[in-house]
Design an enzyme around this catalytic site. Sequence first.
Site, PDB file in Angstrom:
ATOM      1  N   ARG A 196      18.998  -7.681  -1.226  1.00  0.00           N
ATOM      2  CA  ARG A 196      20.022  -7.265  -0.912  1.00  0.00           C
ATOM      3  C   ARG A 196      20.537  -8.031   0.105  1.00  0.00           C
ATOM      4  O   ARG A 196      21.541  -7.734   0.771  1.00  0.00           O
ATOM      5  CB  ARG A 196      20.078  -5.870   0.363  1.00  0.00           C
ATOM      6  CG  ARG A 196      20.751  -5.269  -0.943  1.00  0.00           C
ATOM      7  CD  ARG A 196      20.655  -3.662  -1.162  1.00  0.00           C
ATOM      8  NE  ARG A 196      20.922  -3.022   0.418  1.00  0.00           N
ATOM      9  CZ  ARG A 196      20.421  -1.736   1.052  1.00  0.00           C
ATOM     10  NH1 ARG A 196      19.765  -1.008   1.046  1.00  0.00           N
ATOM     11  NH2 ARG A 196      21.196  -1.912   2.162  1.00  0.00           N
ATOM     12  N   LYS A 246      15.365  -5.053   1.241  1.00  0.00           N
ATOM     13  CA  LYS A 246      16.110  -5.893   1.929  1.00  0.00           C
ATOM     14  C   LYS A 246      15.518  -5.795   3.451  1.00  0.00           C
ATOM     15  O   LYS A 246      15.380  -5.087   3.222  1.00  0.00           O
ATOM     16  CB  LYS A 246      17.703  -5.253   2.433  1.00  0.00           C
ATOM     17  CG  LYS A 246      17.117  -3.030   2.386  1.00  0.00           C
ATOM     18  CD  LYS A 246      17.336  -2.990   4.008  1.00  0.00           C
ATOM     19  CE  LYS A 246      18.345  -3.417   4.448  1.00  0.00           C
ATOM     20  NZ  LYS A 246      18.089  -3.077   6.286  1.00  0.00           N
ATOM     21  N   HIS A 292       7.224  -3.643 -10.211  1.00  0.00           N
ATOM     22  CA  HIS A 292       7.907  -2.222 -11.141  1.00  0.00           C
ATOM     23  C   HIS A 292       8.583  -1.007 -10.046  1.00  0.00           C
ATOM     24  O   HIS A 292       7.832  -0.813  -9.130  1.00  0.00           O
ATOM     25  CB  HIS A 292       7.209  -1.407 -11.828  1.00  0.00           C
ATOM     26  CG  HIS A 292       5.832  -3.186 -12.492  1.00  0.00           C
ATOM     27  ND1 HIS A 292       6.200  -3.065 -13.429  1.00  0.00           N
ATOM     28  CD2 HIS A 292       4.606  -3.364 -12.113  1.00  0.00           C
ATOM     29  CE1 HIS A 292       5.523  -4.541 -13.532  1.00  0.00           C
ATOM     30  NE2 HIS A 292       4.349  -3.783 -13.036  1.00  0.00           N
ATOM     31  N   TYR A 352      10.273  -0.364  -3.927  1.00  0.00           N
ATOM     32  CA  TYR A 352      11.609  -0.211  -2.199  1.00  0.00           C
ATOM     33  C   TYR A 352      11.026  -0.751  -0.855  1.00  0.00           C
ATOM     34  O   TYR A 352      10.129  -0.194  -0.272  1.00  0.00           O
ATOM     35  CB  TYR A 352      12.731   1.193  -1.983  1.00  0.00           C
ATOM     36  CG  TYR A 352      13.718   0.637  -0.337  1.00  0.00           C
ATOM     37  CD1 TYR A 352      14.796  -0.671  -0.815  1.00  0.00           C
ATOM     38  CD2 TYR A 352      13.090   1.095   0.197  1.00  0.00           C
ATOM     39  CE1 TYR A 352      15.712   0.324  -0.409  1.00  0.00           C
ATOM     40  CE2 TYR A 352      14.620   1.026   1.835  1.00  0.00           C
ATOM     41  CZ  TYR A 352      15.283   0.472   1.137  1.00  0.00           C
ATOM     42  OH  TYR A 352      15.746  -0.052   2.048  1.00  0.00           O
ATOM     43  N   ASN A 401      -0.348  -6.361  -2.986  1.00  0.00           N
ATOM     44  CA  ASN A 401       0.362  -5.529  -3.826  1.00  0.00           C
ATOM     45  C   ASN A 401       0.938  -4.490  -4.154  1.00  0.00           C
ATOM     46  O   ASN A 401       0.249  -3.266  -3.343  1.00  0.00           O
ATOM     47  CB  ASN A 401      -0.196  -5.830  -5.167  1.00  0.00           C
ATOM     48  CG  ASN A 401      -0.620  -5.213  -7.056  1.00  0.00           C
ATOM     49  OD1 ASN A 401       0.431  -6.754  -7.436  1.00  0.00           O
ATOM     50  ND2 ASN A 401      -0.564  -4.257  -6.841  1.00  0.00           N
ATOM     51  N   ALA A 441       3.511   0.621  -8.583  1.00  0.00           N
ATOM     52  CA  ALA A 441       4.736   0.533  -9.342  1.00  0.00           C
ATOM     53  C   ALA A 441       5.153   1.686  -8.156  1.00  0.00           C
ATOM     54  O   ALA A 441       4.593   3.189  -8.597  1.00  0.00           O
ATOM     55  CB  ALA A 441       4.722   0.784 -11.201  1.00  0.00           C
TER      56      ALA A 441
END
Length: 226
Positions: A100, A118, A130, A133, A144, A147
């Site tokens: 973003r 973002k 995966h 956010y 890392n 998911a």
Amino acid sequence: MSRKLTTRDLMDVEALLHKDKIPDSPFELLGDSLSNWIKRLLASLNCTDEPVIKGQVEEGAFIRGQVYIAEGAKVESTAMVIGPSYIGPGSEVRHGAYIRGSVYVGADCVVGHATEAKGSCFFDGAKAGHFAYVGDSLLGRNVNLGAGTKLANLKLTKDQVAYKDPFDGMIVKSGLRKFGALIADDASTGCNAVLSPGAVLMPGTSVFPCVHFHGTLEKGIARKSR
């Protein structure tokens, strides 16, 4: 007086792609300071208003504004990258990813399928493969994110985010209303972990799957929510 948390406390700066440009304070890589830092980096690469694409961008990807795609980087179809952003050599922005703006992605990183980022830095080798956010956060080398990991960046009360100093245990105001997590080199999260605003994971630490973590993890593994 306790010393302030530094970028070098979190990561091996000398091993980074842009080691000569990394500020001493990690908070200079968040908020408006991050946006300005990325813009200076892009200007040094002659990337100003329009995208500069040296790597591979598949048909159907969307690249908008001041974005630099380095040689050896790949942006897959349907991904969206909004500037100011830098995508480093060997890195992948996969199908359906959404960058973003004000995002730095170093060398050999992954911003994966359905991952949104973002106001954040992915330093070399960091991966959110995966459904993650990543908001207003720093990911150190070889981090890392399992998911579904969520790095929350805004308190429900919408006031200033504080963090726990890893050296003296004091609660420190960050000066930021939006601040996700500082995740140091080689740290990791399990699938569907959630980190509350102001979380700090020191080098080599881990948060188990489905754990909601708040605070600072100085060493070891967070096995249950706190």
